[in-house]
Scaffold this motif. Structure first.
Motif, mmCIF file in Angstrom:
data_model
loop_
_atom_site.group_PDB
_atom_site.id
_atom_site.type_symbol
_atom_site.label_atom_id
_atom_site.label_comp_id
_atom_site.label_asym_id
_atom_site.label_seq_id
_atom_site.Cartn_x
_atom_site.Cartn_y
_atom_site.Cartn_z
ATOM 1 N N GLN A 118 0.833 -1.208 0.000
ATOM 2 C CA GLN A 118 0.000 0.000 0.000
ATOM 3 C C GLN A 118 0.864 1.252 0.000
ATOM 4 O O GLN A 118 0.551 2.234 -0.666
ATOM 5 N N LYS A 119 1.947 1.210 0.764
ATOM 6 C CA LYS A 119 2.843 2.368 0.868
ATOM 7 C C LYS A 119 3.443 2.704 -0.506
ATOM 8 O O LYS A 119 3.493 3.871 -0.909
ATOM 9 N N LYS A 120 3.882 1.678 -1.226
ATOM 10 C CA LYS A 120 4.454 1.921 -2.561
ATOM 11 C C LYS A 120 3.384 2.419 -3.531
ATOM 12 O O LYS A 120 3.650 3.284 -4.364
ATOM 13 N N LYS A 121 2.166 1.850 -3.412
ATOM 14 C CA LYS A 121 1.075 2.323 -4.281
ATOM 15 C C LYS A 121 0.838 3.810 -4.069
ATOM 16 O O LYS A 121 0.648 4.570 -5.019
ATOM 17 N N GLU A 122 0.823 4.220 -2.793
ATOM 18 C CA GLU A 122 0.594 5.637 -2.489
ATOM 19 C C GLU A 122 1.741 6.489 -3.033
ATOM 20 O O GLU A 122 1.529 7.579 -3.584
ATOM 21 N N LEU A 123 2.969 5.988 -2.910
ATOM 22 C CA LEU A 123 4.141 6.724 -3.426
ATOM 23 C C LEU A 123 4.012 6.947 -4.936
ATOM 24 O O LEU A 123 4.257 8.053 -5.430
ATOM 25 N N LEU A 124 3.624 5.909 -5.674
ATOM 26 C CA LEU A 124 3.473 6.047 -7.133
ATOM 27 C C LEU A 124 2.359 7.042 -7.464
ATOM 28 O O LEU A 124 2.514 7.893 -8.349
ATOM 29 N N ARG A 125 1.247 6.924 -6.743
ATOM 30 C CA ARG A 125 0.100 7.797 -7.025
ATOM 31 C C ARG A 125 0.442 9.264 -6.732
ATOM 32 O O ARG A 125 0.178 10.148 -7.562
ATOM 33 N N ILE A 126 1.036 9.504 -5.585
ATOM 34 C CA ILE A 126 1.355 10.894 -5.223
ATOM 35 C C ILE A 126 2.392 11.479 -6.180
ATOM 36 O O ILE A 126 2.322 12.658 -6.555
ATOM 37 N N THR A 127 3.345 10.657 -6.620
ATOM 38 C CA THR A 127 4.364 11.167 -7.549
ATOM 39 C C THR A 127 3.711 11.617 -8.852
ATOM 40 O O THR A 127 4.028 12.696 -9.377
ATOM 41 N N GLU A 128 2.781 10.805 -9.381
ATOM 42 C CA GLU A 128 2.078 11.210 -10.612
ATOM 43 C C GLU A 128 1.242 12.460 -10.355
ATOM 44 O O GLU A 128 1.193 13.376 -11.186
ATOM 45 N N GLU A 129 0.568 12.493 -9.206
ATOM 46 C CA GLU A 129 -0.230 13.680 -8.885
ATOM 47 C C GLU A 129 0.647 14.926 -8.793
ATOM 48 O O GLU A 129 0.232 16.011 -9.201
ATOM 49 N N CYS A 130 1.876 14.761 -8.251
ATOM 50 C CA CYS A 130 2.806 15.897 -8.188
ATOM 51 C C CYS A 130 3.063 16.438 -9.593
ATOM 52 O O CYS A 130 3.089 17.662 -9.807
ATOM 53 N N PHE A 131 3.247 15.523 -10.546
ATOM 54 C CA PHE A 131 3.455 15.968 -11.933
ATOM 55 C C PHE A 131 2.263 16.816 -12.386
ATOM 56 O O PHE A 131 2.422 17.903 -12.956
ATOM 57 N N TRP A 132 1.041 16.312 -12.143
ATOM 58 C CA TRP A 132 -0.153 17.021 -12.638
ATOM 59 C C TRP A 132 -0.324 18.362 -11.941
ATOM 60 O O TRP A 132 -0.737 19.350 -12.555
ATOM 61 N N LYS A 133 0.018 18.411 -10.651
ATOM 62 C CA LYS A 133 -0.039 19.692 -9.935
ATOM 63 C C LYS A 133 0.924 20.685 -10.573
ATOM 64 O O LYS A 133 0.589 21.860 -10.752
ATOM 65 N N GLY A 134 2.123 20.226 -10.910
ATOM 66 C CA GLY A 134 3.101 21.096 -11.571
ATOM 67 C C GLY A 134 2.605 21.524 -12.943
ATOM 68 O O GLY A 134 2.685 22.700 -13.320
ATOM 69 N N TRP A 135 2.072 20.554 -13.683
ATOM 70 C CA TRP A 135 1.583 20.797 -15.046
ATOM 71 C C TRP A 135 0.501 21.882 -15.054
ATOM 72 O O TRP A 135 0.449 22.729 -15.942
ATOM 73 N N HIS A 136 -0.351 21.873 -14.040
ATOM 74 C CA HIS A 136 -1.412 22.883 -13.972
ATOM 75 C C HIS A 136 -0.876 24.297 -13.813
ATOM 76 O O HIS A 136 -1.584 25.271 -14.090
ATOM 77 N N GLN A 137 0.372 24.406 -13.345
ATOM 78 C CA GLN A 137 0.989 25.729 -13.186
ATOM 79 C C GLN A 137 1.794 26.141 -14.421
ATOM 80 O O GLN A 137 2.324 27.253 -14.476
ATOM 81 N N ALA A 138 1.890 25.234 -15.404
ATOM 82 C CA ALA A 138 2.744 25.491 -16.570
ATOM 83 C C ALA A 138 1.999 26.345 -17.597
ATOM 84 O O ALA A 138 1.765 25.937 -18.738
ATOM 85 N N LEU A 139 1.627 27.541 -17.158
ATOM 86 C CA LEU A 139 0.840 28.465 -17.975
ATOM 87 C C LEU A 139 1.694 29.663 -18.346
ATOM 88 O O LEU A 139 2.485 30.135 -17.520
ATOM 89 N N SER A 140 1.506 30.157 -19.556
ATOM 90 C CA SER A 140 2.217 31.364 -19.966
ATOM 91 C C SER A 140 1.956 32.477 -18.962
ATOM 92 O O SER A 140 0.809 32.697 -18.549
#
Ligand code: MF3
Ligand code: CO
Ligand code: CO
Length: 259
Positions: A118-140
């Motif tokens: 479960q711990k590794k599953k959460e690590l993978l999920r949060i890492t991908e979510e971190c990408f999407w959080k960053g991506w949402h800020q990638a605005l001109s």
């Protein structure tokens, strides 16, 4: 110096990115207990060349293989080997860069080997979510620090660590261009994002300490406490309309607007 790409150049980078996506998806489908990391390296190299592209990690600063494969506490730059046999319960990051018609794309997936904790599953999920959080800020008009801060906040609010020693980067004809794209920092700081900028956002997130060190092989980066780490990366362009598109995903990231 940040190199702005024109629409023709973006189209070439999109072709490279879509091929890279296909290669990573194929490799992910092949991950299972018993396979060696050298097997994955060979499949990556063959599929890239068969499609008229070049595996640009091979020979980069002397790197000896065509893909970086990092297992469990290895964060990045793990070197594929016939002696590394994947085992049920592990996680493996597959970080791959290729060039097609002279233009680079860089992406990384971390995937489970069979059933994982479960711990590794959460690590993978949060890492991908971190990408999407960053991506949402990638605005001109936003700044690189807006991406960095969004990634860091999401990881740390879930009790995970953010690696400091390695960062994302610009990309184009070269694998690594300006600007640096850290996964930590303050909003409102750093270079301003503009249409035609192409960057790699690549959170490297740890289950325990964020401190890392390099092994004696001169490449493999591992966590100091040997707890697992996860890595997720895409090549992103700021489009003429100021919105981000993921060049290493066939749908460009559509449908993720609400995450
Ligand atoms: N793909 C890596 C990155 O995200 C770089 C690979 S290092 C190499 O920047 F030496 F393997 F090329
Ligand atoms: Co990469
Ligand atoms: Co990268």
């Amino acid at each position: 110096m940040i190199i702005i790409k024109n629409p023709e150049q973006i189209a070439l980078m999109r072709s490279a990115g879509h091929l890279l996506y296909d290669v990573l998806q194929y490799l992910a489908s092949q991950v299972s207990p018993g396979i060696t990391t050298e097997d994955i390296n060979r499949m990556a190299d063959e599929m890239i060349r068969k499609n008229g592209a070049i595996p640009t990690e091979l020979g980069y600063a002397g790197y000896p293989k065509s893909i970086c494969l990092s297992v469990d506490d290895e964060v990045v730059h793990g070197i594929p080997s016939p002696n590394v046999v994947l085992q049920e319960g592990q996680i493996i990051s597959m970080d791959l860069t290729l060039s097609l018609n002279g233009w680079q794309s860089d992406s990384c997936l971390t995937v489970p080997v069979g059933e994982i904790s479960q711990k590794k599953k959460e690590l993978l999920r949060i890492t991908e979510e971190c990408f999407w959080k960053g991506w949402h800020q990638a605005l001109s008009g936003n700044r690189i620090g807006d991406i960095s801060a969004a990634v860091q906040k999401h990881a740390e609010s879930h009790g995970f660590g953010v690696v400091r020693d390695l960062t994302g980067h610009g990309i184009g004809r070269e694998m690594h261009e300006d600007p640096s794209v850290p996964n930590f920092g303050a909003p409102g700081h750093g270079p301003r994002l503009k249409p035609g900028m192409t960057i790699c956002i690549e959170p490297m997130i740890t289950a325990g300490t964020w401190r890392v060190h390099e092994l004696a092989d001169g490449w493999t980066v591992v966590t100091n406490d040997h707890q697992p780490a996860s890595h997720y990366e895409h090549t992103v362009v700021i489009r003429p309309d100021g919105e981000p598109e993921i060049l290493s995903l066939p749908d460009g990231g559509k449908g993720r607007e609400l995450l």
